[in-house]
Design a protein around this motif. Structure first.
Motif, mmCIF file in Angstrom:
data_model
loop_
_atom_site.group_PDB
_atom_site.id
_atom_site.type_symbol
_atom_site.label_atom_id
_atom_site.label_comp_id
_atom_site.label_asym_id
_atom_site.label_seq_id
_atom_site.Cartn_x
_atom_site.Cartn_y
_atom_site.Cartn_z
ATOM 1 N N GLY A 278 13.723 -12.226 4.549
ATOM 2 C CA GLY A 278 14.422 -12.447 5.957
ATOM 3 C C GLY A 278 13.838 -12.689 7.247
ATOM 4 N N LEU A 279 13.090 -14.339 7.317
ATOM 5 C CA LEU A 279 13.076 -14.749 8.175
ATOM 6 C C LEU A 279 13.773 -15.357 9.116
ATOM 7 C CD1 LEU A 279 10.348 -17.362 6.017
ATOM 8 C CD2 LEU A 279 9.893 -14.889 7.047
ATOM 9 N N GLN A 280 13.165 -15.657 10.768
ATOM 10 C CA GLN A 280 14.164 -15.338 11.868
ATOM 11 C C GLN A 280 14.782 -17.476 11.466
ATOM 12 O OE1 GLN A 280 15.473 -13.449 13.763
ATOM 13 N NE2 GLN A 280 14.658 -12.275 12.804
ATOM 14 N N PRO A 281 15.712 -17.592 11.721
ATOM 15 C CA PRO A 281 16.048 -19.149 11.235
ATOM 16 C C PRO A 281 15.003 -20.167 11.791
ATOM 17 C CG PRO A 281 17.880 -17.849 12.332
ATOM 18 C CD PRO A 281 16.528 -16.917 11.613
ATOM 19 N N ILE A 282 14.234 -19.833 12.674
ATOM 20 C CA ILE A 282 14.067 -20.940 13.542
ATOM 21 C C ILE A 282 11.957 -20.887 13.185
ATOM 22 C CG2 ILE A 282 14.746 -20.898 15.553
ATOM 23 C CD1 ILE A 282 12.908 -19.512 17.168
ATOM 24 N N LYS A 283 12.010 -19.679 12.579
ATOM 25 C CA LYS A 283 9.894 -19.697 11.557
ATOM 26 C C LYS A 283 10.243 -20.951 11.022
ATOM 27 C CE LYS A 283 6.554 -17.300 10.862
ATOM 28 N NZ LYS A 283 5.373 -16.892 11.694
ATOM 29 N N LEU A 284 8.937 -21.203 11.451
ATOM 30 C CA LEU A 284 8.612 -22.769 9.957
ATOM 31 C C LEU A 284 8.045 -21.984 8.947
ATOM 32 C CD1 LEU A 284 6.717 -25.243 12.311
ATOM 33 C CD2 LEU A 284 8.830 -24.824 11.489
ATOM 34 N N THR A 285 8.643 -22.457 7.651
ATOM 35 C CA THR A 285 7.647 -21.961 6.616
ATOM 36 C C THR A 285 7.666 -23.433 5.679
ATOM 37 O OG1 THR A 285 8.330 -20.842 3.695
ATOM 38 C CG2 THR A 285 10.000 -21.530 5.157
ATOM 39 N N THR A 286 5.660 -22.596 4.853
ATOM 40 C CA THR A 286 5.674 -23.674 4.550
ATOM 41 C C THR A 286 5.327 -23.951 2.727
ATOM 42 O OG1 THR A 286 4.064 -23.792 6.300
ATOM 43 C CG2 THR A 286 3.236 -25.533 4.197
ATOM 44 N N PHE A 287 6.136 -24.750 1.760
ATOM 45 C CA PHE A 287 5.500 -24.775 0.418
ATOM 46 C C PHE A 287 4.732 -25.841 0.328
ATOM 47 C CE2 PHE A 287 6.688 -25.334 -3.748
ATOM 48 C CZ PHE A 287 6.979 -24.561 -4.280
ATOM 49 N N ARG A 288 3.514 -24.869 -0.074
ATOM 50 C CA ARG A 288 2.676 -25.890 -0.259
ATOM 51 C C ARG A 288 1.630 -26.294 -2.252
ATOM 52 N NH1 ARG A 288 -1.780 -26.846 2.496
ATOM 53 N NH2 ARG A 288 -1.405 -25.850 4.102
ATOM 54 N N THR A 315 4.705 -29.289 2.334
ATOM 55 C CA THR A 315 5.648 -29.633 2.574
ATOM 56 C C THR A 315 6.747 -28.227 4.255
ATOM 57 O OG1 THR A 315 6.547 -30.559 0.698
ATOM 58 C CG2 THR A 315 8.187 -29.835 2.087
ATOM 59 N N VAL A 316 6.692 -28.428 5.326
ATOM 60 C CA VAL A 316 7.564 -27.746 6.348
ATOM 61 C C VAL A 316 8.842 -27.411 6.882
ATOM 62 C CG1 VAL A 316 6.512 -26.865 8.331
ATOM 63 C CG2 VAL A 316 5.241 -27.624 6.877
ATOM 64 N N ALA A 317 9.263 -26.906 6.515
ATOM 65 C CA ALA A 317 10.543 -26.916 7.017
ATOM 66 C C ALA A 317 11.512 -25.354 7.824
ATOM 67 C CB ALA A 317 11.711 -26.508 6.203
ATOM 68 N N GLU A 318 12.376 -25.309 9.214
ATOM 69 C CA GLU A 318 12.650 -23.856 9.550
ATOM 70 C C GLU A 318 13.194 -23.761 8.027
ATOM 71 O OE1 GLU A 318 14.739 -24.700 12.790
ATOM 72 O OE2 GLU A 318 12.660 -25.800 14.158
ATOM 73 N N ALA A 319 13.142 -22.281 8.086
ATOM 74 C CA ALA A 319 14.451 -21.276 7.521
ATOM 75 C C ALA A 319 15.269 -21.502 7.313
ATOM 76 C CB ALA A 319 12.822 -19.825 8.379
ATOM 77 N N GLY A 320 15.537 -21.661 9.019
ATOM 78 C CA GLY A 320 17.594 -21.595 8.797
ATOM 79 C C GLY A 320 17.380 -22.563 8.372
ATOM 80 N N ASP A 321 16.733 -24.083 8.121
ATOM 81 C CA ASP A 321 17.882 -25.397 7.640
ATOM 82 C C ASP A 321 17.683 -25.324 5.805
ATOM 83 O OD1 ASP A 321 17.941 -26.349 10.201
ATOM 84 O OD2 ASP A 321 16.107 -27.407 9.890
ATOM 85 N N LEU A 322 16.334 -24.616 5.494
ATOM 86 C CA LEU A 322 16.795 -24.167 4.213
ATOM 87 C C LEU A 322 17.259 -23.117 3.659
ATOM 88 C CD1 LEU A 322 12.510 -23.161 3.315
ATOM 89 C CD2 LEU A 322 13.784 -25.174 2.972
ATOM 90 N N LEU A 323 17.906 -22.573 4.167
ATOM 91 C CA LEU A 323 19.362 -21.283 3.652
ATOM 92 C C LEU A 323 20.013 -22.462 4.473
ATOM 93 C CD1 LEU A 323 17.364 -18.055 4.892
ATOM 94 C CD2 LEU A 323 17.577 -19.393 2.767
ATOM 95 N N SER A 324 20.823 -22.537 5.254
ATOM 96 C CA SER A 324 22.117 -23.873 5.521
ATOM 97 C C SER A 324 22.588 -24.808 5.190
ATOM 98 C CB SER A 324 21.934 -23.284 6.968
ATOM 99 O OG SER A 324 22.019 -24.269 7.312
ATOM 100 N N LEU A 325 20.912 -25.620 4.730
ATOM 101 C CA LEU A 325 21.708 -26.855 3.952
ATOM 102 C C LEU A 325 21.328 -26.710 2.649
ATOM 103 C CD1 LEU A 325 19.561 -28.906 6.263
ATOM 104 C CD2 LEU A 325 21.910 -28.571 6.269
#
Length: 442
Positions: A278-288, A315-325
């Protein structure tokens, strides 16, 4: 589940059956960061041998381990820091711990039927919560053999500053090979230290050594999710569908635009765990993820180089991008990062560490990261001790925190994968309701 008690029957020291010809091995700059990590704990669940008494089996395993240590003398040594601050493995033949335990009120089906991994697996390993720096005083490896009602669990604990996953499984496979009666081992380790990872850089430690970089007191759930070859191919098809417009392109170095099966699976996991958190869309999330550098260097290291030869790719992305794309976007992000990790990238990573020596920051302090460890390419099921392949592979409590994932090959092979997923109870419950993810789980 029955009572979780595991009873220790005996504890002894096993030493190599021949003295080591190697005196000292300097820890590389890929080894040193692991000194704040727990020892690796991995093991195999086996059916009970049909025709050998347990006392004879324990004796056989000790003899085989002694022979195996002759081929892997580093594991029978101890760590030592010299007056310049360099850390070495002193191949002193001091030996490893061998523990015989009993939990005969547990049966294989008891251990494999629940959704969550039973906590008793953590008692099938020794040296819990031991940081690799403690190898200055403690054995660098230990084996625990636990009797079950209808099976045997062989758990191996090895110092993470001495081995990575590649070296760990070579040791474990060799142990099985020798127990089975092989006279000449198939994969002799390479102890060469004349490599790019050998460096004069010194990593400084506080008095008494480092501490763990993550909390071991978090409430966690741990579950194995199994993905068949067919399910993973479906994810791969989704991740690559935009590439179908034209033939897959290959560059002059043999790299392909095609997103791999494992990258597709990782992308789906990243998306679904991010949604479950449930991360905020602008929250940066990392997959290492950790990558093997042996074949990435030019010239390459020996595939059987013994030690750590790994680097971490974030690899870093905003949570909103991961879920909207779509899945293809996420998978392509991971793919491009992995493909770009070539010889020059490895060398830049080495230079960067030498300019600022530091421990590996294992953990998830911001609550939005995933760390992928181990690999479905490791030969975890190539461990026939003489009475059949393992029924399952499991790990102990070492290096586990919210967002720690370990990838194992599926027992049936063929490209199937098991993910050992560790998450907070709330996130795990929401992941289990995520149909985009669960549709692929067998």
């Amino acid at each position: 589940m029955p009572s979780s008690s595991v009873f220790i029957t005996s504890k002894s020291t096993v030493i190599p059956n021949q003295k080591s010809a190697i005196k000292s091995l300097k820890l590389s700059i890929s080894d040193l960061p692991m000194l704040s990590c727990h020892y690796i704990q991995k093991g195999v669940l086996l059916t009970r041998p049909p025709s050998i008494p347990i006392e004879s089996l324990i004796h056989l395993l000790k003899l085989s381990l002694s022979t195996t240590l002759t081929h892997f003398p580093a594991l029978a040594g101890r760590l030592d820091t010299d007056s310049y601050g360099h850390v070495h493995i002193i191949c002193s033949d001091a030996g490893v711990d061998f523990v015989h335990a009993k939990a005969k009120h547990f049966f294989i089906n008891d251990l494999l039927s629940p959704n969550d991994v039973p906590s008793v697996f953590k008692q099938f390993f020794t040296m819990d919560n031991t940081l690799s720096y403690a190898g200055h005083k403690n054995p660098l490896a230990a084996v625990q053999v636990t009797e079950l009602g209808d099976g045997i669990f062989i758990g191996c604990t090895v110092n993470h500053a001495v081995t990575d996953g590649t070296s760990f499984w070579n040791f474990f496979n060799t142990f099985a090979e020798i127990t089975k009666g092989v006279k000449k081992i198939s994969k002799s380790p390479d102890f060469c230290r004349d490599t790019l990872f050998n460096s004069p850089a010194v990593l400084k430690f506080p008095v008494g050594g480092p501490t763990a970089t993550f909390s071991t007191d978090q409430p966690l759930r741990e579950r194995i999710f199994h993905f068949s070859r067919e399910a993973i191919l479906k994810m791969k098809y989704r991740a690559n569908r935009k590439l179908e417009i034209s033939e897959t392109q290959w560059d002059k170095n043999g790299k392909t635009d095609e997103i791999s099966s494992f990258q597709s699976l990782c992308a789906q996991l990243w998306r679904s765990v991010t949604r479950a958190r449930g991360l905020q869309p602008i929250k940066l999330t990392t997959f290492r993820m950790a990558v093997n550098c042996r074949h990435r260097l030019t010239p390459s290291l020996n595939a059987l180089y013994f030690g750590n030869a790994i680097q971490s790719i974030p690899t870093v992305a905003e949570a909103g991008d991961l879920l909207s794309l779509d899945l293809q976007w996420t998978a392509d992000l991971l793919h491009r990062n992995v493909v770009a990790h070539d010889d020059s990238t490895v060398r830049r990573g080495i230079s960067d560490w030498e300019s600022n020596p530091r421990l590996f920051p294992l953990g998830n302090p911001d609550g939005s990261s995933i760390t992928m460890g181990s690999s479905p390419r490791f030969p975890m099921y190539d461990n026939d001790f003489g009475w059949g392949r393992p029924v399952a592979v499991r790990s102990g409590k070492a290096n586990k925190f919210d967002g720690k994932i370990s990838a194992f090959p599926g027992r049936e092979g063929g490209g199937s994968v098991d993910l050992e997923v560790v998450l907070s109870p709330e996130t795990m419950a929401r992941l289990e309701e995520d149909m985009e993810y669960m549709q692929y789980v067998c």
